[in-house]
Structure formats: C-alpha cells, structure tokens
Scaffold this motif. Structure first.
Motif, PDB file in Angstrom:
ATOM      1  N   ASN A   1     -11.881  28.269  46.945  1.00  0.00           N
ATOM      2  CA  ASN A   1     -11.345  26.955  47.325  1.00  0.00           C
ATOM      3  C   ASN A   1     -10.160  26.616  46.424  1.00  0.00           C
ATOM      4  O   ASN A   1     -10.320  26.490  45.209  1.00  0.00           O
ATOM      5  CB  ASN A   1     -12.452  25.901  47.182  1.00  0.00           C
ATOM      6  CG  ASN A   1     -12.000  24.530  47.637  1.00  0.00           C
ATOM      7  OD1 ASN A   1     -10.899  24.087  47.318  1.00  0.00           O
ATOM      8  ND2 ASN A   1     -12.861  23.847  48.378  1.00  0.00           N
TER       9      ASN A   1
ATOM     10  N   GLN B   1     -17.989  28.529  49.048  1.00  0.00           N
ATOM     11  CA  GLN B   1     -17.591  27.849  50.293  1.00  0.00           C
ATOM     12  C   GLN B   1     -16.816  28.785  51.209  1.00  0.00           C
ATOM     13  O   GLN B   1     -16.020  28.343  52.032  1.00  0.00           O
ATOM     14  CB  GLN B   1     -16.745  26.623  49.950  1.00  0.00           C
ATOM     15  CG  GLN B   1     -17.521  25.653  49.064  1.00  0.00           C
ATOM     16  CD  GLN B   1     -16.747  24.407  48.732  1.00  0.00           C
ATOM     17  OE1 GLN B   1     -15.540  24.336  48.960  1.00  0.00           O
ATOM     18  NE2 GLN B   1     -17.431  23.423  48.189  1.00  0.00           N
TER      19      GLN B   1
ATOM     20  N   ASP C   1     -12.207  22.825  56.707  1.00  0.00           N
ATOM     21  CA  ASP C   1     -13.278  23.629  56.087  1.00  0.00           C
ATOM     22  C   ASP C   1     -14.675  23.305  56.621  1.00  0.00           C
ATOM     23  O   ASP C   1     -15.651  23.929  56.206  1.00  0.00           O
ATOM     24  CB  ASP C   1     -13.235  23.528  54.558  1.00  0.00           C
ATOM     25  CG  ASP C   1     -13.496  22.116  54.046  1.00  0.00           C
ATOM     26  OD1 ASP C   1     -14.005  21.265  54.829  1.00  0.00           O
ATOM     27  OD2 ASP C   1     -13.207  21.858  52.865  1.00  0.00           O
TER      28      ASP C   1
ATOM     29  N   ASN D   1     -16.690  21.191  55.947  1.00  0.00           N
ATOM     30  CA  ASN D   1     -17.698  20.823  54.943  1.00  0.00           C
ATOM     31  C   ASN D   1     -18.288  19.435  55.159  1.00  0.00           C
ATOM     32  O   ASN D   1     -19.307  19.096  54.551  1.00  0.00           O
ATOM     33  CB  ASN D   1     -17.118  20.964  53.529  1.00  0.00           C
ATOM     34  CG  ASN D   1     -16.913  22.430  53.167  1.00  0.00           C
ATOM     35  OD1 ASN D   1     -17.354  23.312  53.906  1.00  0.00           O
ATOM     36  ND2 ASN D   1     -16.242  22.701  52.058  1.00  0.00           N
TER      37      ASN D   1
ATOM     38  N   SER E   1     -24.955  25.375  58.949  1.00  0.00           N
ATOM     39  CA  SER E   1     -25.014  25.983  57.621  1.00  0.00           C
ATOM     40  C   SER E   1     -26.237  26.886  57.570  1.00  0.00           C
ATOM     41  O   SER E   1     -27.364  26.413  57.679  1.00  0.00           O
ATOM     42  CB  SER E   1     -25.096  24.880  56.565  1.00  0.00           C
ATOM     43  OG  SER E   1     -25.180  25.455  55.285  1.00  0.00           O
TER      44      SER E   1
ATOM     45  N   ASN F   1     -21.875  32.004  51.061  1.00  0.00           N
ATOM     46  CA  ASN F   1     -21.232  30.738  51.431  1.00  0.00           C
ATOM     47  C   ASN F   1     -22.325  29.756  51.819  1.00  0.00           C
ATOM     48  O   ASN F   1     -23.015  29.945  52.824  1.00  0.00           O
ATOM     49  CB  ASN F   1     -20.278  31.004  52.608  1.00  0.00           C
ATOM     50  CG  ASN F   1     -19.579  29.768  53.133  1.00  0.00           C
ATOM     51  OD1 ASN F   1     -19.856  28.657  52.710  1.00  0.00           O
ATOM     52  ND2 ASN F   1     -18.663  29.974  54.067  1.00  0.00           N
TER      53      ASN F   1
ATOM     54  N   SER G   1     -21.755  26.527  52.379  1.00  0.00           N
ATOM     55  CA  SER G   1     -21.159  25.353  53.030  1.00  0.00           C
ATOM     56  C   SER G   1     -21.318  25.434  54.552  1.00  0.00           C
ATOM     57  O   SER G   1     -21.776  26.442  55.089  1.00  0.00           O
ATOM     58  CB  SER G   1     -19.670  25.257  52.675  1.00  0.00           C
ATOM     59  OG  SER G   1     -18.910  26.184  53.433  1.00  0.00           O
TER      60      SER G   1
ATOM     61  N   ASP H   1     -14.881  30.122  59.091  1.00  0.00           N
ATOM     62  CA  ASP H   1     -14.775  28.972  58.189  1.00  0.00           C
ATOM     63  C   ASP H   1     -13.318  28.865  57.715  1.00  0.00           C
ATOM     64  O   ASP H   1     -12.533  29.806  57.872  1.00  0.00           O
ATOM     65  CB  ASP H   1     -15.721  29.160  56.991  1.00  0.00           C
ATOM     66  CG  ASP H   1     -16.126  27.831  56.344  1.00  0.00           C
ATOM     67  OD1 ASP H   1     -15.590  26.768  56.746  1.00  0.00           O
ATOM     68  OD2 ASP H   1     -16.973  27.852  55.435  1.00  0.00           O
ATOM     69  N   ASN H   2     -12.980  27.731  57.138  1.00  0.00           N
ATOM     70  CA  ASN H   2     -11.695  27.526  56.448  1.00  0.00           C
ATOM     71  C   ASN H   2     -10.479  27.913  57.290  1.00  0.00           C
ATOM     72  O   ASN H   2      -9.703  28.794  56.918  1.00  0.00           O
ATOM     73  CB  ASN H   2     -11.711  28.275  55.112  1.00  0.00           C
ATOM     74  CG  ASN H   2     -12.897  27.853  54.264  1.00  0.00           C
ATOM     75  OD1 ASN H   2     -13.271  26.685  54.255  1.00  0.00           O
ATOM     76  ND2 ASN H   2     -13.502  28.803  53.569  1.00  0.00           N
TER      77      ASN H   2
END
Ligand SMILES: [Ca+2]
Ligand SMILES: [Ca+2]
Length: 263
Positions: A38, A46, A62, A64, A89, A102, A104, A219-220
């Motif tokens: 991150n 994450q 993300d 989150n 998750s 991960n 998250s 993700d991300n």
C-alpha cells in the motif's frame, strides 16, 4: 554494400516495422509485475498495489470499505445485480507484492454476473492485482460501445506467466496455474498493467467477466486518465510518435550513405 552495412540496414528496417506495429490501431499492451505494498500506509496485508498508484492522474479503488463505488470517477455495477459477484474478504484474495496473505476486502466476479466499470474520463492505463487465477478470467476494454481489446488468463501464460504462484491458492491443472515440485498446482497472482499504445486504444469502460467455473479475484484497481499512449517505462513522459521514429531511421540511412561515400 559491406556486410556490416547490410546488417545495419536490415536492423533499421526491423525498427521501422516495430515502430509501425506499435502505432497501428488496436495495439494494446500489458505487463506483469509484483506490484508494491500500500503506497500510502506501507501495509503489506492488503494485496499488491500499482507502481503507478502515485502517478498524477491515477485513481485507485481498493474495496477496503467493503463496497465497490457506485458513483465518482469509477462507477461499478453488476450485470446480474451482484447475485453472485461481490466485494468480499476470504482466503482467495489476491496476495501481496511479496506473496503476503491479503486480509482486506477485494472484488470477486463469477460467470453470469459481469462487473462493469464506467469511467468519468478516458483512460490509457488500468492496473489490477489479479489473484487466484482461473481459466476464463476475462478483461474487456471498451471505448463507448466499441470493444478495444479483450484479455484472458491464457494471454498472461503465453507472455511468461504471473509474478507469483501462491501456496495460499492451491488449484488444478489449468490456465493460470503452475505445477510445483510437490506435485500440486498453485494459482497465479500478480499486478497486471494494461495500457494503450496509441490514442486509438484509449478506453472508458471495462468489463470483468468469468467464462466457466471458478472465480475471478482482483483488488487495488488503478485507473490513469489519458487520451494518448501510456509510456510504461518512463511513467507517462510523452515520447515522440511514429513520425519522429521514421525521421530517426531516415537519418540513420543518410548517415550510412555518407559513411559509404567517405569509404
Ligand atoms: Ca482490498
Ligand atoms: Ca479464481
């Protein structure tokens, strides 16, 4: 003509061919990297983030918060109302830049419930932490309703594979997985960067879909605004286009001719 000059001439012609192909319509590239932790907090649990997350003009989602954004720069929607695809998750979350678990929230897509991302502006780059790869994980990039290019798991395999084959994601013998020394198959994870090679390849809609069994975990997501070529190796510093490229090669031939005259 001397052999050396002939060889140089052939190399120059090859350079022209590669410049032309890099600038022709429908040229759209991808690269696989480890990604980074991150970039704001340095946290490594994450998933992997884009190396371009801090580049001006880049927006990162993300998940989150536990939700996919439905307004703002990137609007996410589901073709079947999120009946099976969702932010969640669990153990299938894409792993971090150094293979870390991960913990998250991330986005999972399943067959019959495509994820559609509508962007407020044109993009020339989209990066994702792609995890627990299965055959049939598919990205489609659109400019309005026009399909610019699609990619699936096999494209990654054919280009050299994912960054990490994770023991956290045991799988079967299929695209996106690799056999380990222990005889098990581990699924691919990594940060995958998709980007436009020219202004013909910019996009403003992305569809994430799954053909067949298994899920598509990501993700991300990072989105970079742009209306021309994304220069992956120079972090978007503008480069001369095809005209300059051809002029350089032309100059090369001229120098070769002058040198031959002197000789
Ligand atoms: Ca996340
Ligand atoms: Ca999967």
């Amino acid at each position: 003509m001397q052999l050396r000059q002939l060889t140089a001439g052939i190399a120059a012609l090859a350079a022209i061919a590669s410049i032309l192909s890099a600038n022709s319509a429908q040229a759209f590239s991808f690269k696989v990297t480890d990604g980074v932790a991150n970039p704001t907090t340095g946290l490594t649990n994450q998933g992997a983030y884009s190396e371009f997350a801090k580049l001006k003009g880049t927006t990162t989602v993300d998940f989150n918060s536990g939700k996919a954004p439905t307004d703002g720069f990137a609007k996410y929607s589901f073709s079947n109302k999120g009946q099976s695809s969702s932010v969640r998750s669990d153990m299938w979350a894409p792993v971090g830049a150094e293979g870390e678990k991960n913990t998250s929230s991330y986005l999972a897509a399943f067959q019959g419930d495509n994820v559609i991302i509508n962007l407020a502006k044109n993009l020339n780059y989209f990066g994702i932490n792609w995890g627990a790869a299965h055959t049939g994980n598919t990205y489609s990039f659109y400019n309005g309703d026009k399909l610019v290019r699609s990619f699936n798991t096999k494209d990654i395999d054919q280009a050299g594979g994912f960054a990490t084959y994770s023991a956290l994601h045991s799988g079967t013998n299929e695209a996106g997985a690799q056999k380990q020394q222990n005889g098990k198959y581990y699924q691919g994870n990594g940060y995958v960067h998709f980007y436009a090679d020219s202004e013909d390849d910019i996009f403003n809609k992305i569809v994430i879909s799954q053909a067949g069994g298994g899920g598509f975990e990501t993700d991300n997501h990072s989105f970079h605004e742009g209306s021309g070529k994304f220069n992956f190796n120079t972090e978007s510093v503008p480069e001369p286009g095809v005209v300059m490229g051809l002029m350089t090669v032309g100059g090369f031939f001229l120098r070769q001719r002058r040198r031959a005259k002197v000789a």
